[in-house]
Design a protein around this motif. Structure first.
Motif, mmCIF file in Angstrom:
data_model
loop_
_atom_site.group_PDB
_atom_site.id
_atom_site.type_symbol
_atom_site.label_atom_id
_atom_site.label_comp_id
_atom_site.label_asym_id
_atom_site.label_seq_id
_atom_site.Cartn_x
_atom_site.Cartn_y
_atom_site.Cartn_z
ATOM 1 N N SER A 108 -8.893 4.335 -4.840
ATOM 2 C CA SER A 108 -7.892 3.812 -5.777
ATOM 3 C C SER A 108 -7.242 2.536 -5.257
ATOM 4 O O SER A 108 -6.774 1.713 -6.049
ATOM 5 C CB SER A 108 -6.816 4.861 -6.062
ATOM 6 O OG SER A 108 -6.180 5.274 -4.878
ATOM 7 N N ALA A 109 -7.213 2.354 -3.939
ATOM 8 C CA ALA A 109 -6.740 1.105 -3.347
ATOM 9 C C ALA A 109 -7.904 0.514 -2.560
ATOM 10 O O ALA A 109 -8.498 1.185 -1.715
ATOM 11 C CB ALA A 109 -5.537 1.344 -2.436
ATOM 12 N N GLU A 110 -8.230 -0.755 -2.828
ATOM 13 C CA GLU A 110 -9.394 -1.371 -2.206
ATOM 14 C C GLU A 110 -9.072 -2.757 -1.678
ATOM 15 O O GLU A 110 -8.309 -3.515 -2.294
ATOM 16 C CB GLU A 110 -10.537 -1.494 -3.211
ATOM 17 C CG GLU A 110 -11.100 -0.180 -3.714
ATOM 18 C CD GLU A 110 -12.298 -0.405 -4.618
ATOM 19 O OE1 GLU A 110 -13.384 -0.728 -4.100
ATOM 20 O OE2 GLU A 110 -12.138 -0.280 -5.845
ATOM 21 N N ARG A 155 -4.922 2.336 6.900
ATOM 22 C CA ARG A 155 -3.729 2.823 6.202
ATOM 23 C C ARG A 155 -4.106 3.414 4.851
ATOM 24 O O ARG A 155 -3.582 4.459 4.444
ATOM 25 C CB ARG A 155 -2.730 1.667 6.037
ATOM 26 C CG ARG A 155 -1.327 2.099 5.673
ATOM 27 C CD ARG A 155 -0.411 0.893 5.512
ATOM 28 N NE ARG A 155 0.986 1.256 5.686
ATOM 29 C CZ ARG A 155 1.642 1.197 6.841
ATOM 30 N NH1 ARG A 155 1.014 0.780 7.932
ATOM 31 N NH2 ARG A 155 2.911 1.557 6.919
ATOM 32 N N ILE A 156 -4.989 2.734 4.149
ATOM 33 C CA ILE A 156 -5.462 3.243 2.854
ATOM 34 C C ILE A 156 -6.103 4.613 3.015
ATOM 35 O O ILE A 156 -5.839 5.543 2.243
ATOM 36 C CB ILE A 156 -6.447 2.230 2.224
ATOM 37 C CG1 ILE A 156 -5.692 0.977 1.752
ATOM 38 C CG2 ILE A 156 -7.216 2.872 1.060
ATOM 39 C CD1 ILE A 156 -6.592 -0.164 1.320
ATOM 40 N N GLU A 157 -6.927 4.757 4.045
ATOM 41 C CA GLU A 157 -7.598 6.034 4.270
ATOM 42 C C GLU A 157 -6.596 7.116 4.665
ATOM 43 O O GLU A 157 -6.668 8.259 4.172
ATOM 44 C CB GLU A 157 -8.648 5.871 5.364
ATOM 45 C CG GLU A 157 -9.463 7.136 5.609
ATOM 46 C CD GLU A 157 -10.556 6.922 6.633
ATOM 47 O OE1 GLU A 157 -11.280 7.900 6.935
ATOM 48 O OE2 GLU A 157 -10.687 5.785 7.134
ATOM 49 N N ARG A 158 -5.648 6.779 5.525
ATOM 50 C CA ARG A 158 -4.669 7.759 6.002
ATOM 51 C C ARG A 158 -3.793 8.278 4.867
ATOM 52 O O ARG A 158 -3.388 9.439 4.854
ATOM 53 C CB ARG A 158 -3.798 7.120 7.082
ATOM 54 C CG ARG A 158 -2.830 8.101 7.745
ATOM 55 C CD ARG A 158 -2.155 7.498 8.960
ATOM 56 N NE ARG A 158 -1.281 6.394 8.637
ATOM 57 C CZ ARG A 158 -1.543 5.120 8.904
ATOM 58 N NH1 ARG A 158 -2.682 4.776 9.498
ATOM 59 N NH2 ARG A 158 -0.693 4.169 8.588
ATOM 60 N N ILE A 180 0.838 -1.206 0.000
ATOM 61 C CA ILE A 180 0.000 0.000 0.000
ATOM 62 C C ILE A 180 0.871 1.253 0.000
ATOM 63 O O ILE A 180 0.612 2.212 -0.735
ATOM 64 C CB ILE A 180 -0.966 -0.025 1.204
ATOM 65 C CG1 ILE A 180 -2.005 -1.131 1.012
ATOM 66 C CG2 ILE A 180 -1.647 1.330 1.381
ATOM 67 C CD1 ILE A 180 -2.817 -1.442 2.252
ATOM 68 N N ASP A 181 1.926 1.236 0.803
ATOM 69 C CA ASP A 181 2.841 2.391 0.826
ATOM 70 C C ASP A 181 3.497 2.596 -0.538
ATOM 71 O O ASP A 181 3.638 3.734 -1.012
ATOM 72 C CB ASP A 181 3.917 2.180 1.887
ATOM 73 C CG ASP A 181 3.358 2.253 3.306
ATOM 74 O OD1 ASP A 181 2.189 2.652 3.470
ATOM 75 O OD2 ASP A 181 4.094 1.896 4.248
ATOM 76 N N ALA A 182 3.922 1.501 -1.165
ATOM 77 C CA ALA A 182 4.538 1.609 -2.494
ATOM 78 C C ALA A 182 3.523 2.120 -3.514
ATOM 79 O O ALA A 182 3.853 2.938 -4.390
ATOM 80 C CB ALA A 182 5.089 0.247 -2.920
#
Length: 421
Positions: free
Chosen positions: A259-261, A250-253, A220-222
Motif C-alpha cells: 500500500s506504500a511504495e 519502515r514500510i515493511e515494519r 509513512i507514519d501518518a
C-alpha cells in the motif's frame, strides 16, 4: 538583450536546473539567452532544453575526457567558497574557465543560481553587466561561515533574488546590502503536457530527494494511520536518495507493503501526480516547494507541513490545499483523511489549486525579471551613490572607534580643552 544564466551542472536532475531552463526558455521569447554549466558529467542534459537557448559547458568532469588530463583538474578550487557544500566538486580548472568566460562575457545580464557560482560572478563578471544572484536555498540554511563570505561578495552585486518573500525579508534583516536590490521572484513551472487529475483515484503521491529533511518517515507514519481507516488508498513516493533502504524497512515494519511504495525517480513528475488525488509534503523546511506547484498544475491539492519558507506562500489553507504544523504526524494524517472523506471538496480544492498555479507560468515570471532588469539599469547611479555613502559611513565608524570617539560625537579641540581648564 543578452542574458547568461550560470548553473552548477545543467546535465543533472534537480529543481534549480528545471526552473532555470524554464526561465531561460521564457526569456528567449524576447532575449538572446544562454545557460553556462560549470561542469558536465554526461553527453546530453537530462531535461529538454529549448532550442533557442544555447548551452555552454565549461569543464567536462568525465574521467575519460580531455579535461581530466589537465593538471588543474585535480587541484582544489581557490575561488569557490570553501564553506559551500559543493566545494569538493570544484577545481582550479573550473576556476580558470569560469574566470575567463566571465571576464570576456558580452552579456548584458549575468545571473547565478547557487552561492558559490554567485561568488564567481562577484569576483570576475564585468561591472558594466547587471549581476544578479539567485538564492534557491534559504538564508538560514547556509552556515554562519558561508553567510559571512557571501555578504562581502553579494554587496558588490546589483540584486539578490530569493524564491519567497519571507526569505527576502530575512536577507534584508540579516544581510543588509546598500545599493543591492533584494526581492523575491518565485520559480516558474510550465503547464504540464498531461490532463489534470480527475481526483478520483485512491492515491496519495509524494516526491523529492530521499533525505532526512524531507521527512518521508513522518509521511509513512501518518499514512499508517490513514491506511487503517482507508485500506484501499495507496501512498506512492517518487525519488531517490540515501534514505531509501531505511524508508523501505519502515514500510515493511509498519505492515504497509503493497500500500506504500518507493517508486524511484520520475522526470517529469507531473505524469505521476496526475494519477493521484492528493499530494503530500512532510518537510521540515522548503526554500520554495517546486513539487507543490507541480502538483497544483495537475489540479491536485497538496497537504503540506507549514514549514519555512515556501508552502505558506504557495498554498491557501483550506482553499488550494491544507497546511499542518511541521513535524505533527497526527495533524498530517487527519488532513489527509479529511480530504479522502470529502471527495467533492477535494475536487473543488484541486480545481482552485489549478487556477492558482497559473501565477507560476513562465511568461509572467519572465516579465517580473524583465521589470527587474529595467529597474536595475535605471537605478545604477542612485544605487552606486547609496553604496558609496554606506561605505563612507562604515569607514568613518571604524576610524572613530580607532580614535576612541563615540559615534555621533567629536573630540573637543585642544584649545577648548585648555580654556575650560
Amino acid at each position: 538583450m543578452k542574458i547568461a544564466l550560470l548553473l552548477h551542472n545543467a546535465y543533472g536532475i534537480g529543481g534549480t536546473i528545471r526552473t532555470t531552463m524554464n526561465l531561460a526558455a521564457a526569456l528567449a521569447d524576447r532575449h538572446d539567452v544562454e545557460i553556462v554549466s560549470m561542469m558536465r558529467h554526461r553527453q546530453t542534459p537530462r531535461f529538454a532544453l529549448d532550442p533557442r537557448v544555447r548551452l555552454v559547458p565549461l569543464v567536462d568532469t568525465r574521467p575519460d575526457g580531455e579535461d581530466a588530463k589537465d593538471p588543474l583538474f585535480s587541484q582544489a578550487s581557490q575561488d569557490f567558497p570553501a564553506a559551500e557544500k559543493r566545494h569538493h566538486q570544484y577545481s582550479r580548472l573550473i576556476d580558470t574557465r569560469v574566470a575567463a568566460y566571465l571576464r570576456g562575457c558580452p552579456a548584458d545580464v549575468i545571473i547565478g543560481t547557487r552561492p558559490g557560482v554567485n561568488v564567481y560572478i562577484s569576483r570576475f563578471a564585468p561591472r558594466r553587466a547587471l549581476r544578479i544572484a539567485q538564492e534557491h536555498l534559504r538564508h538560514d540554511a547556509h552556515s554562519k561561515k558561508l553567510r559571512a563570505e557571501l555578504a562581502s561578495h553579494y554587496r558588490a552585486l546589483d540584486a539578490v533574488v530569493t524564491t519567497t518573500e519571507a526569505d527576502a525579508a530575512v536577507y534584508r534583516a540579516k544581510m543588509p546590502m546598500p545599493g543591492v536590490r533584494t526581492l523575491a521572484i518565485p520559480n516558474s513551472v510550465p503547464e504540464p503536457a498531461v490532463a489534470p487529475s480527475e481526483g478520483t483515484a485512491p492515491v496519495i503521491a509524494a516526491a523529492g530527494r530521499l533525505v532526512p529533511g524531507k521527512r518521508f518517515d513522518l509521511l509513512i507514519d501518518a499514512f499508517a494511520t490513514v491506511a487503517e481507516k482507508y485500506p484501499d488508498w495507496q501512498l506512492r513516493i517518487y525519488g531517490g536518495g540515501a534514505e531509501k533502504e531505511r524508508l523501505a524497512a519502515r514500510i515493511e515494519r509498519l505492515g504497509l507493503t503493497g500500500s506504500a511504495e518507493l517508486m524511484g525517480s520520475r522526470s517529469p513528475i507531473e505524469a505521476e501526480f496526475a494519477k493521484a488525488s492528493l499530494v503530500a509534503v512532510a518537510s521540515d523546511a522548503e526554500s520554495f516547494g517546486m513539487t507543490i506547484v507541480e502538483a497544483m498544475r495537475c489540479g491536485v491539492p497538496v497537504v503540506s507541513t507549514d514549514c519555512p519558507l515556501g508552502p505558506g506562500e504557495i498554498i491557501q489553507d483550506g482553499v488550494t490545499g491544507r497546511l499542518v504544523p511541521t513535524g505533527d504526524e497526527q495533524a498530517l494524517a487527519n488532513a489527509l483523511m479529511d480530504l479522502i472523506a470529502d471527495a467533492p471538496g477535494r475536487r473543488a480544492m484541486g480545481a482552485a489549486a489549478l487556477e492558482r498555479s497559473r501565477a507560476y507560468d513562465p511568461a509572467p515570471i519572465a516579465q517580473r525579471y524583465d521589470r527587474l532588469f529595467t529597474e536595475l539599469e535605471a537605478s545604477r547611479f542612485a544605487r552606486s551613490w547609496e553604496r558609496g555613502r554606506a561605505t563612507t559611513r562604515t569607514r568613518l565608524g571604524r576610524l572613530a572607534r580607532r580614535l576612541g570617539v563615540s559615534p555621533g560625537r567629536r573630540r573637543a579641540p585642544a584649545a577648548r580643552k585648555e580654556a575650560s581648564a
